[in-house]
Design a protein around this motif. Structure first.
Motif, PDB file in Angstrom:
ATOM      1  N   TRP A 183      38.377  30.464  46.849  1.00 32.88           N
ATOM      2  CA  TRP A 183      38.502  30.344  45.400  1.00 32.88           C
ATOM      3  C   TRP A 183      39.401  29.158  45.040  1.00 32.88           C
ATOM      4  O   TRP A 183      39.040  28.316  44.215  1.00 32.88           O
ATOM      5  CB  TRP A 183      39.069  31.647  44.843  1.00 32.88           C
ATOM      6  N   PHE A 204      41.890  34.619  41.295  1.00 30.97           N
ATOM      7  CA  PHE A 204      40.849  35.275  42.083  1.00 30.97           C
ATOM      8  C   PHE A 204      40.966  36.783  41.984  1.00 30.97           C
ATOM      9  O   PHE A 204      42.058  37.353  41.960  1.00 30.97           O
ATOM     10  CB  PHE A 204      40.946  34.874  43.554  1.00 30.97           C
ATOM     11  N   GLY A 224      33.963  35.893  41.728  1.00 31.37           N
ATOM     12  CA  GLY A 224      34.829  36.275  42.834  1.00 31.37           C
ATOM     13  C   GLY A 224      34.316  37.520  43.540  1.00 31.37           C
ATOM     14  O   GLY A 224      33.810  38.448  42.910  1.00 31.37           O
TER      15      GLY A 224
END
Length: 256
Positions: A183, A204, A224
């Motif tokens: 991420w 995230f 995510g």
């Protein structure tokens, strides 16, 4: 018998500088070729080659790939799945991203259930499996010790991911990011490429969803998802149903 040519320091330097050439790669195949010949990170080079020599007992009769692992999937993907790095006895052994380890078993089964993969099982690079509409990418292309690349290693490898995203820009609409490392790496790359990433950066989390706009008008949805590591899948932190839900959302958004 002809003696093999000596490898010179200039050869080593050229191979270490391969990430710098990624920006000019004309195709995804050209990026993959740069990746597989990369020697930019000494610690990762030493580790991937050591693992290939020592080998795990279960694979002692196999020839390990023991090189950087290129991305894998559809060259016209609408969805990219962003991992972390190849596993020492998975992708580093087989030469295909997420292939040959427990994490890959979980991911490919889910990709098959959600219509992205032709088979639920990925065993080796020549097993005939095909991905449709999705490409598996990673911020780091070499297996790292303890599955932990350093920030410097991620930065050195970043040009490959950046160029892949540029080449995929005509088709890609969604990025599914497995874990916090991927991420952060993706957000850094997107910021550098002109995407309007909010400040502070989005955090995230499993189920997190962020729609980003580019200066040229394109949009990208970043989703995510907990990483498909054994630590998450064996404990139930990430279940098949949770993973499927994220991939179905990605599929639906890509075709909206």
């Amino acid at each position: 018998m002809t003696d093999a040519p000596l490898r010179t320091s200039s050869d080593d330097r050229a191979r270490a500088e391969r990430p710098l050439l990624a920006a000019g790669a004309p195709t995804l195949r050209a990026v993959d070729e740069l990746v597989t010949g990369c020697f930019a990170c000494p610690r990762l080079v030493a580790w991937r080659e050591e693992v290939g020599r020592v080998r795990r007992a279960a694979f002692r009769d196999e020839e390990y790939w023991a090189r950087p692992v290129p991305s894998f999937g559809d060259p016209a993907a609408q969805v990219v799945v962003v991992g972390l790095a190849p596993a020492a006895h998975g992708g580093n052994r087989t030469g295909r991203m997420f292939t040959g380890d427990r994490s890959g078993d979980v991911l490919f089964a889910a990709l098959h259930r959600t219509g992205f993969a032709s088979s639920p099982v990925s065993v080796r690079a020549d097993d005939g499996l095909e991905l449709r509409g999705v490409r598996l990418v990673a911020p780091v292309h070499c297996a790292p010790p303890d599955n932990r690349p350093t920030p410097d290693e991620r930065r050195r490898c970043a040009p490959y991911l950046a160029r892949e995203l540029e080449l995929l820009s005509p088709t890609v609409r969604v990025a599914v990011v497995l874990g916090g490392f991927g991420w952060q790496a993706l957000m850094s790359t997107l910021t550098e490429q002109g995407w309007a990433v909010p400040r502070p950066r989005p955090t995230f989390g499993h189920g997190a969803a962020v729609r980003l706009l580019h200066t040229d008008g394109r949009s990208l949805v970043v989703l995510g998802c907990y990483h498909v590591s054994q630590q998450n899948t064996f404990t139930g932190r990430l279940t098949p149903e949770m993973l499927d839900a994220v991939l179905v959302e990605a599929r639906d958004l890509a075709h909206a």
